[in-house]
Each structure stands twice: as structure tokens, then as C-alpha cells.
Design a protein around this motif. Structure first.
Motif, short mmCIF file in Angstrom:
data_model
loop_
_atom_site.label_atom_id
_atom_site.label_comp_id
_atom_site.label_asym_id
_atom_site.label_seq_id
_atom_site.Cartn_x
_atom_site.Cartn_y
_atom_site.Cartn_z
N PHE B 34 36.07 68.58 16.03
CA PHE B 34 37.41 68.00 16.20
C PHE B 34 37.30 66.55 16.68
O PHE B 34 36.36 66.18 17.38
CB PHE B 34 38.20 68.78 17.27
N TYR B 36 40.10 64.26 18.80
CA TYR B 36 41.41 64.15 19.43
C TYR B 36 41.62 62.70 19.83
O TYR B 36 40.66 61.96 20.10
CB TYR B 36 41.48 65.02 20.69
N GLN B 38 44.10 60.10 22.43
CA GLN B 38 45.04 60.02 23.55
C GLN B 38 45.56 58.60 23.61
O GLN B 38 44.85 57.68 24.04
CB GLN B 38 44.37 60.40 24.86
N HIS B 43 49.85 62.51 25.67
CA HIS B 43 48.87 63.57 25.82
C HIS B 43 47.93 63.63 24.62
O HIS B 43 48.15 62.96 23.62
CB HIS B 43 49.59 64.91 26.01
N LEU B 44 46.88 64.40 24.76
CA LEU B 44 45.90 64.56 23.70
C LEU B 44 46.54 65.11 22.43
O LEU B 44 47.28 66.09 22.48
CB LEU B 44 44.81 65.53 24.13
N LEU B 46 45.69 66.10 18.19
CA LEU B 46 44.65 66.33 17.19
C LEU B 46 44.72 65.27 16.10
O LEU B 46 45.79 65.00 15.55
CB LEU B 46 44.83 67.71 16.55
N LYS B 49 40.12 67.82 12.01
CA LYS B 49 39.21 68.89 12.36
C LYS B 49 38.38 69.29 11.15
O LYS B 49 38.80 69.09 10.00
CB LYS B 49 39.97 70.10 12.89
N GLU B 88 42.29 56.24 23.43
CA GLU B 88 40.99 56.82 23.73
C GLU B 88 40.75 57.97 22.76
O GLU B 88 41.65 58.79 22.52
CB GLU B 88 40.92 57.33 25.17
N PHE B 90 38.37 61.22 21.49
CA PHE B 90 37.45 62.24 21.98
C PHE B 90 36.95 63.10 20.83
O PHE B 90 37.74 63.64 20.05
CB PHE B 90 38.15 63.16 23.00
N LEU B 103 36.51 74.33 23.93
CA LEU B 103 36.04 73.06 23.42
C LEU B 103 35.09 72.40 24.42
O LEU B 103 35.34 72.41 25.62
CB LEU B 103 37.22 72.12 23.17
N PHE B 105 33.81 68.65 25.07
CA PHE B 105 34.21 67.30 24.71
C PHE B 105 33.13 66.28 25.00
O PHE B 105 32.32 66.45 25.93
CB PHE B 105 35.45 66.87 25.52
N LYS B 107 32.47 62.22 26.17
CA LYS B 107 33.04 61.44 27.28
C LYS B 107 34.20 60.56 26.83
O LYS B 107 34.90 60.00 27.67
CB LYS B 107 31.96 60.57 27.92
#
Lengths: 113, 115
Positions: B34, B36, B38, B43-44, B46, B49, B88, B90, B103, B105, B107
Motif C-alpha cells: 500500500f 497512503y 497524509q 487523515h491518512l 489510501l 494498493k 507525507e 507512507f 500494516l 509502515f 517512516k
């Protein structure tokens, strides 16, 4: 439809106090997850609920952390005797089942003074 | 235990530049992958995937990622970034270590796009 919701959005507490964080998953989602996002540690898994099965608690950092999920829906993450290192954003996610896309809530920012 | 490595912590690009964010994972077996994103104050979400099939996956907002099993990589690409891509990013993996449930993740990579 409605996404994952979390409350409160911000929580400031004093060291040693207990806190409860709440998560409302997407309706119909059977899987619910808690993660923690902190500086330096990134995003870490805490606990996972799937239906009526016993939760996967393998990510909980200490026995001060616990979580429950009532009626297969709402979940509460409890941190007892908070420490400054508990300061982080606590994220909740849900998915329609395990091994599927997880949808995240806005998080609760916890600050322990 | 499985782990995810994102090579760049911060990336700064000008608008219209091409983007590639690296992601490598440690587990050699079957994994779900995945990306993601932000956005500031949000919020995070998707982005895309990969579970199986075509290793070139297309996501939202013109992003794509390529799964290269031999390199344990799942790099994110976009041909031409926009200021609104500042966020950001991820990379995350879901594998047998977690029963294909939770999951792991990376950094994260902070992308700043200057107008």
C-alpha cells in the motif's frame, strides 16, 4: 458514507492520569485497528479486533495499554498511568474484513505533561 | 519480522517535476502493498494498493506504483507533481507475519512541492 470517527481530537493530560480514546468504525466493518504515530517511531500497530475473535494485542507497548470493542462496533483504547513517552497521535482504522484496505480516522492527539 | 524502508525522509521538488519515492520491504513471500498519503491537517488516505495481478498499479491523482518482486520494492511515481501533492507519503506492507491483517509502515517521506 461516514468515515471512521475518533474522539476526542485532542487530549492533554498530566503524567500518571488514565485516558480513554474512542473510535467509531465505518458501519458494517468487522475489523478494527489501533495504531500510534509518533515522532521518530513513525506509525506503529497497537491492537487489532476481527469480529468476535480474540484481539491481536501483539503491538501493545506495555500492560498500561488496553482496548476493548463493545458490540462489534465502537472501540475504546485505555492508557493507564500515562507517561510522557505516550504522547503521540493515536489512529484508528477499520476494514470490511481482515486482509483488506484499512480506512483511517483523523486521530486523537495525546499530550502528556 | 517484516519491515519497510523508505529511502528519502524529505523530498523537495518544483511543480511539473517527476517524482519517484522508494520503498523496500524485508519479507520475501507473498505480501500486500500500500501507499497512503497524509495531506497537511488531514487523515491518512489510501493512494493505491497491490494485492496481485498487474505489478503496475494506478491510483488516485495520477499516482502509480510498480511492484518488483525480485527487488522487494514498491516505488511510487508521478510524472508531473503539483503544489497540491505536498504531503507525507507512507509505504506499508501486509504480510503473513501478521496473518495478512495489520500494516507495517515505513517512516514516511515528506514531499514539498514548490509552486
Amino acid at each position: 458514507g461516514a468515515g471512521v470517527s475518533q474522539s476526542p481530537s485532542n487530549k492533554v493530560t498530566e503524567k500518571g492520569k488514565d485516558v480513554e480514546l474512542r473510535c467509531d468504525p465505518i458501519s458494517g466493518h468487522t475489523a478494527l485497528y489501533w495504531y500510534r504515530q509518533s515522532l521518530g517511531q513513525g506509525l506503529e500497530f497497537l491492537i487489532y479486533f476481527q469480529g468476535n475473535s480474540a484481539p491481536d494485542k501483539s503491538g501493545l507497548p506495555s500492560d498500561r495499554f488496553s482496548a476493548e470493542r463493545t458490540g462489534g462496533s465502537v472501540s475504546t483504547l485505555t492508557i493507564q498511568r500515562t507517561q510522557q513517552e505516550d504522547s503521540a497521535v493515536y489512529l484508528c482504522a477499520s476494514s470490511s474484513r481482515g486482509a483488506d484496505t484499512q480506512y483511517f480516522g483523523p486521530g486523537t492527539r495525546l499530550t502528556v505533561l | 519480522a517484516q519491515s519497510v524502508s523508505q529511502h528519502n525522509h524529505h523530498v523537495i521538488l518544483s511543480e511539473a517535476a517527476s517524482l519517484e519515492l522508494g520503498c523496500n520491504y524485508s519479507y520475501g513471500g507473498t505480501v500486500n502493498l500500500f501507499w497512503y498519503v497524509q495531506y497537511p491537517g488531514q487523515h491518512l488516505q489510501l493512494l493505491l494498493k497491490y494485492f496481485s495481478g498487474d505489478p503496475l498499479v494506478k491510483g488516485i491523482k495520477g499516482f502509480e506504483a510498480e511492484f518488483i518482486k525480485s527487488k522487494f520494492s514498491f516505488n511510487l511515481r508521478k510524472p508531473s507533481v503539483q503544489w497540491s501533492d505536498t504531503a507525507e507519503y507512507f509505504c506499508a506492507v501486509m504480510g503473513p507475519n501478521s496473518g495478512y491483517s495489520t500494516l507495517t509502515f515505513g517512516k514516511g517521506t515528506m514531499l514539498l512541492v514548490s509552486p
